[in-house]
Design an enzyme around this catalytic site. Structure first.
Site, mmCIF file in Angstrom:
data_model
loop_
_atom_site.group_PDB
_atom_site.id
_atom_site.type_symbol
_atom_site.label_atom_id
_atom_site.label_comp_id
_atom_site.label_asym_id
_atom_site.label_seq_id
_atom_site.Cartn_x
_atom_site.Cartn_y
_atom_site.Cartn_z
ATOM 1 C CD GLU A 1 -1.246 -2.255 2.236
ATOM 2 O OE1 GLU A 1 -0.092 -2.679 1.981
ATOM 3 O OE2 GLU A 1 -1.921 -2.670 3.195
ATOM 4 C CB CYS B 1 -0.828 -0.028 5.765
ATOM 5 S SG CYS B 1 0.752 -0.735 5.229
ATOM 6 C CG MET C 1 10.885 -40.524 -9.082
ATOM 7 S SD MET C 1 9.664 -39.982 -7.851
ATOM 8 C CE MET C 1 10.456 -38.517 -7.199
ATOM 9 C CB THR D 1 17.378 -35.673 -2.517
ATOM 10 O OG1 THR D 1 16.150 -36.214 -3.006
ATOM 11 C CG2 THR D 1 17.875 -34.595 -3.469
ATOM 12 N NE ARG E 1 22.026 -24.422 -10.585
ATOM 13 C CZ ARG E 1 21.490 -25.452 -9.938
ATOM 14 N NH1 ARG E 1 21.632 -25.557 -8.636
ATOM 15 N NH2 ARG E 1 20.784 -26.376 -10.587
#
Length: 373
Positions: A50, A85, A158, A192, A203
């Site tokens: 705002e 605000c 995957m 992972t 990146r």
């Protein structure tokens, strides 16, 4: 509401995404005397949406000019790192306020302050911009952050349990990097980390070529439509690692994370489901434990995170699936081609593909499906 206002609110929301947490990604548009003044919430401690829009308004028009102010979240009414605000808005008596969503943390105080100032509230809540605020609103209501699961596959595969393989094409990689830059955090699990030793920083990437082919998803549509904003985004996500048991080469990887903390300005968050002697991590229950997802959400919420990207493998997905709700999202990137299935191949968990489809997109040899749970 005018389609141009909706598009500009979406554009400003995209600008805010990724840079505002623990604050919400709010957008504001003022329409007055044939002119448009827009704002997006800046980094914590800087201006709210705002105020950005009102600062531009003041450069061109008097404060008693009439017009309409559209803001996606109830204006704040409390002193924090910036003044409320509502106090600034009280100086614009002829602006009609259109408020998209109520802020649960204010308990209606923002609206009350605006009404006390004599301002006209056109809409108390109409849901505009909700798709960019779901994580903040859910966290404020005690539901934790919103999860964005990203799965990439080729021929239904995957990944691998033992070695790193490239599944996504250039278009899929660009989409993943865009998500990293526009969400608050990116999270991966033990497998992972063991296989890929990831950095998880956002990146530089190529432009998005995604074109919608069916359905509708305002969140992805807005990001694709405003890709030039995301492409130049310097935001870095909080890197969250759920560690399993210690592994050879771990100290070298920790040093890599230390170097990334210096270059990105973000210290990583290390969680663990196994003891890590001599190194501080926040302990979580095992992935198979029913309370894993509950405690994970609590830890991430305590850090002020609203939007969390999950790039983990099948094991992590199985662990968090029971705790997913209708506001959580799945992005399934499918690439055409052939991957040789070996004994260590990991296939897309069938449970993920039972999510409700929202929209589909296409880019080159890659398809993107967007789902809700």
């Amino acid at each position: 509401m005018d389609a141009g206002i909706v598009a500009e609110l979406s554009r400003q929301s995209v600008i805010a995404l990724g840079r505002t947490w623990p604050n919400p990604s709010v957008a504001c548009v003022i329409q007055s005397k044939g002119q448009i003044f827009s704002g997006a919430t800046e980094i914590p401690g800087s201006r709210h949406a705002e105020i950005v829009a009102l600062d531009l308004f003041d450069q061109s028009l008097p404060r008693d000019a009439d017009g309409d102010l559209y803001v996606t979240l109830e204006p704040c009414s409390k002193f924090g790192r910036t003044p409320p605000c509502t106090k600034r808005l009280a100086n614009y008596p002829n602006l009609r306020l259109h408020i998209g969503n109520l802020d649960p943390s204010l308990s209606g105080e923002g609206l009350a302050r605006l009404r006390e100032s004599g301002l006209q509230i056109v809409d108390d809540s109409n849901g505009m911009g909700r798709e960019f605020l779901e994580g903040f609103i859910g966290r404020t209501l005690g539901q934790g952050p919103r999860f964005h699961l990203k799965v990439a596959s080729c021929d239904g595969i995957m990944g691998s349990k033992e070695k790193r393989i490239m599944v996504s094409s250039e278009d899929g990689i660009a989409f993943g990097q865009m998500l990293r830059a526009k969400l608050d955090a990116v999270l991966v699990g033990p497998r992972t980390i063991f296989v890929d030793r990831p950095g998880l920083e956002a990146r530089p990437r190529s432009p998005l070529r995604m074109k919608r082919t069916s359905g509708q998803d305002p969140f992805v549509d807005a990001i694709i439509a405003n890709d030039e904003l995301a492409a130049t985004n310097s935001n870095q996500p909080l890197r969250v690692f759920v560690l399993g048991r210690p592994f050879p080469g771990a100290e070298t990887w920790f040093e890599k994370q230390k170097a990334l903390a210096e270059t990105t300005g973000r210290e990583p968050l290390f969680l663990s489901v196994e003891p890590w002697p001599g190194r501080w991590t926040h302990a979580l229950p095992p992935l198979s434990h029913p309370s894993f997802m509950i405690e994970l959400r609590d830890v991430l919420a305590d850090r002020g995170l609203g939007e969390v990207l999950v790039e983990g493998g099948a094991g992590l997905f199985h662990a968090i699936m029971p705790g997913l709700g209708s506001r959580d999202r799945l992005y399934h990137l499918e690439r055409s081609g052939t991957l040789e299935a070996g004994p260590d191949s990991v296939r897309v968990p069938s449970a993920l593909l039972q999510a409700r489809p929202m929209a589909s997109y296409h880019a080159g040899e890659e398809k993107l499906g967007v789902y809700h749970f």
